[in-house]
Design an enzyme around this catalytic site. Structure first.
Site, short mmCIF file in Angstrom:
data_model
loop_
_atom_site.label_atom_id
_atom_site.label_comp_id
_atom_site.label_asym_id
_atom_site.label_seq_id
_atom_site.Cartn_x
_atom_site.Cartn_y
_atom_site.Cartn_z
N ASP A 103 0.86 -1.17 0.00
CA ASP A 103 0.00 0.00 0.00
C ASP A 103 0.91 1.22 0.00
O ASP A 103 1.84 1.31 0.79
CB ASP A 103 -0.84 -0.01 1.30
CG ASP A 103 -2.28 0.36 1.06
OD1 ASP A 103 -2.50 1.46 0.56
OD2 ASP A 103 -3.16 -0.46 1.40
N ASP A 205 -3.29 4.55 -2.35
CA ASP A 205 -4.41 5.02 -1.53
C ASP A 205 -5.00 6.32 -2.10
O ASP A 205 -4.26 7.21 -2.53
CB ASP A 205 -3.86 5.27 -0.11
CG ASP A 205 -4.94 5.46 0.93
OD1 ASP A 205 -5.66 4.50 1.20
OD2 ASP A 205 -5.02 6.57 1.49
N GLU A 268 -6.67 3.25 -5.89
CA GLU A 268 -7.95 3.25 -5.15
C GLU A 268 -8.70 4.51 -5.58
O GLU A 268 -8.27 5.63 -5.29
CB GLU A 268 -7.73 3.28 -3.64
CG GLU A 268 -9.06 3.15 -2.90
CD GLU A 268 -9.11 3.81 -1.53
OE1 GLU A 268 -10.02 3.48 -0.76
OE2 GLU A 268 -8.26 4.67 -1.23
N ASP A 330 -12.58 -1.26 3.95
CA ASP A 330 -13.40 -0.07 4.18
C ASP A 330 -14.89 -0.33 4.00
O ASP A 330 -15.70 0.57 4.20
CB ASP A 330 -13.00 1.04 3.19
CG ASP A 330 -11.57 1.51 3.39
OD1 ASP A 330 -11.11 1.54 4.55
OD2 ASP A 330 -10.92 1.84 2.38
#
Ligand code: GLC
Length: 540
Positions: A103, A205, A268, A330
């Site tokens: 990430d 992200d 993302e 999430d």
């Protein structure tokens, strides 16, 4: 490195698995998962057929947002282990022929990151412009109306230097100023640091947040806002996200990856499909896989999902490779959204569509969202908001490995409580049982990896009504597959345009049906999904 055009790359052929490291496997009995724990479970992932692992952040962090607030981009948080553990992990992943995706959180740092500590130390600090600082309006009010995703204003007042800084998420997560070339260079060198270690790719992200309007214009009011929605939804974030300049940055990040052979970048991005696909970049020089979250967001309705698949297939740019997601850290888990029976149909959908599937840990054993009592809520999105149902804790609970105390996740009490049903729903109970979700996932992955039509073949829609989605996957001279999925609990009759068609059920959500010969007139039970093999010599 030149690759022949016909060859697909590992991230197109493979199956990605997301690990939330806090919750995967605890090796040192502190109740929090860690890297040595993940190493212990790589054989399991290989057995399942996973080809690439994505880890949510493992960097040093004050954990205000559980690792998405990074205070050192080039280290490992002691909770998760050491850099030696990381080096061992990457070696062990590669030794098994798998890939490792990290990430990368470039939009914001922790407020404890040395860059921010410097930036906030004085107005003339050289790093002041690394973050987004603004004076109040002349009347003393906030610089503009931008909101934080986690509730309240996006602006935080800094008393000592008498300015506001912007944070799209927590105030402990100040946004970097990506218009500053020094910030870009610093993050590019972070990327090179991990790529030099052999990391195969990044999941970036909140990619669509990285650049903000240069004039800080107010966001317009969302005319569709309803009181049950999060306060962030009150405005349309047209000036605080998805700015045209972001694509230049994504392209620069792509250039860094292209300095290395076969590395990849997932973005993302929560945006409508037409905007999402712009992140593939001009001439495909953007993100390799802008995450496609449609299956997470649409109601579980055959017509809407069939239309969304076709729309997505239709708007993909030339060379743009599709991808699909059913869950992540999430979002509510798929089993909790659609129920246990339909979760099997969803697995079949995920693993038979054209494009790279990403599996969220635990979905392969039907893990559910776990009810976390009020006083145990840990997620800032739950703590900050009046509506505790927005907490993401329920889908982040420890992986259920076996029926021992704490589900084989740890010998100590875990950081988040474990599902009550873990003694039945766990890897070891499901591993050798032909009827379980785990067996279904493993067989779906195996079939996908063995059959060129399913792995990378073309997609053709053949049927859709209120209950059923049907499509075909084909590749060259190989066997083709017809996939029919009943997204409802009721039986369904199907008449395909080609009634003469004949094939054999290769895999079904109810294994009893396997081996049955079917034609173009089919009836399915409720919750039934079938994959029908059409012999290469019987289809054109
Ligand atoms: C992404 C992450 C989420 C995090 C947020 C802020 O959406 O997936 O977990 O809270 O970014 O970093």
């Amino acid at each position: 490195m030149e690759t022949p055009l016909s060859k697909h790359l590992w991230w197109q052929e493979g199956v990605i698995y997301q690990i939330y490291p806090r919750s995967y496997k605890d090796s040192n009995q502190d109740g929090v998962g860690d890297l040595p724990g993940i190493i212990k479970r790589l054989d399991y992932l290989q057995w399942l057929g996973i080809t690439a692992v994505w880890l949510s952040p493992v960097y040093p962090s004050p954990m205000a947002d559980f690792g998405y607030d990074i205070s050192d981009y080039q280290g490992i948080h002691p909770l998760f282990g050491t850099m030696q553990d990381f080096d061992r992990l990457i070696g062990e992943v590669h030794r098994r022929g798998m890939k490792l995706i990290l990430d990368l959180v470039p939009n914001h740092t922790s407020d404890q990151h040395p860059w921010f500590l410097e930036s906030r130390s004085s107005r003339d600090n050289p790093k002041r412009d690394w973050y987004i600082w603004s004076d109040p309006k002349p009347d003393g009010s906030l610089p503009n109306n931008w909101l934080s995703v986690f509730g309240g204003s996006g602006w935080e007042w800094d008393e000592p230097t008498q300015q506001y800084y912007y944070h799209a998420f927590l105030k402990e997560q100040p946004d970097l100023n990506w218009r500053n070339p020094a910030v870009q260079e610093a993050m590019f060198s972070v990327m090179r640091f991990w790529l030099d270690k052999g990391v195969d790719g990044f999941r970036v992200d909140v990619m669509w947040h990285m650049v903000k309007d240069a004039r800080f214009r107010d966001n317009p009011v969302n005319p569709n806002y309803q009181p049950h929605m999060a306060t962030y939804e009150q405005l349309l974030p047209v000036y605080s996200t998805d700015q045209p300049e972001v694509h230049e940055l994504v392209m620069k990040m792509r250039h860094i990856l292209d300095e290395y052979p076969e590395r990849m970048m997932i973005g993302e991005i929560y945006l409508p499909i037409q905007q999402l696909v712009t992140y593939y970049g001009i001439d495909g020089k953007g993100a390799h896989l802008p995450f496609n979250f449609q299956l997470l967001q649409l109601p579980w309705d055959a017509q809407q999902i069939a239309a969304a698949i076709d729309q997505y297939e239709g708007v993909l740019p030339a060379g743009g490779w599709p991808n699909w997601v059913l869950g992540n850290h999430d979002q509510p888990r798929i089993t909790s959204r659609v129920g246990k029976e339909q979760a099997r149909v969803a697995a079949m959908l995920l693993l038979t569509l054209r494009g790279t599937p990403t599996i969220y840990y635990g979905d392969e054993i039907c893990m559910r969202d776990v009810a976390i009592p009020f006083e145990e809520v840990q997620d800032p999105q739950g703590l900050n908001m009046p509506d505790k149902n927005l907490s993401r804790d329920p889908s982040r609970t420890p992986m259920q490995w076996d029926n021992s105390a704490f589900a084989g996740f740890s010998e100590a009490r875990p950081w988040l409580r474990i599902a009550q049903n873990y003694s039945r729903e766990n890897v070891s109970a499901q591993q050798n049982d032909p009827g379980t979700m785990l067996t279904l996932y493993r067989r779906l992955i195996q079939l996908r990896q063995q059959e060129p039509a399913l792995m990378t073949g073309e997609y053709t829609p053949v049927y859709a009504d209120k209950q059923v989605i049907g499509y075909m996957r084909k590749a060259g001279g190989a066997d083709a597959f017809l996939i029919l999925l009943n997204l409802s609990h009721r039986p369904a009759y199907i008449r395909l345009a080609d009634e003469q068609l004949q094939g054999t059920v290769e895999l079904a959500t109810y294994p009893e049906l396997e081996g049955i010969v079917v034609s173009g007139r089919i009836n399915l039970n409720g919750d039934e999904g079938i994959i029908v093999r059409l012999k290469a010599d019987q289809h054109s």
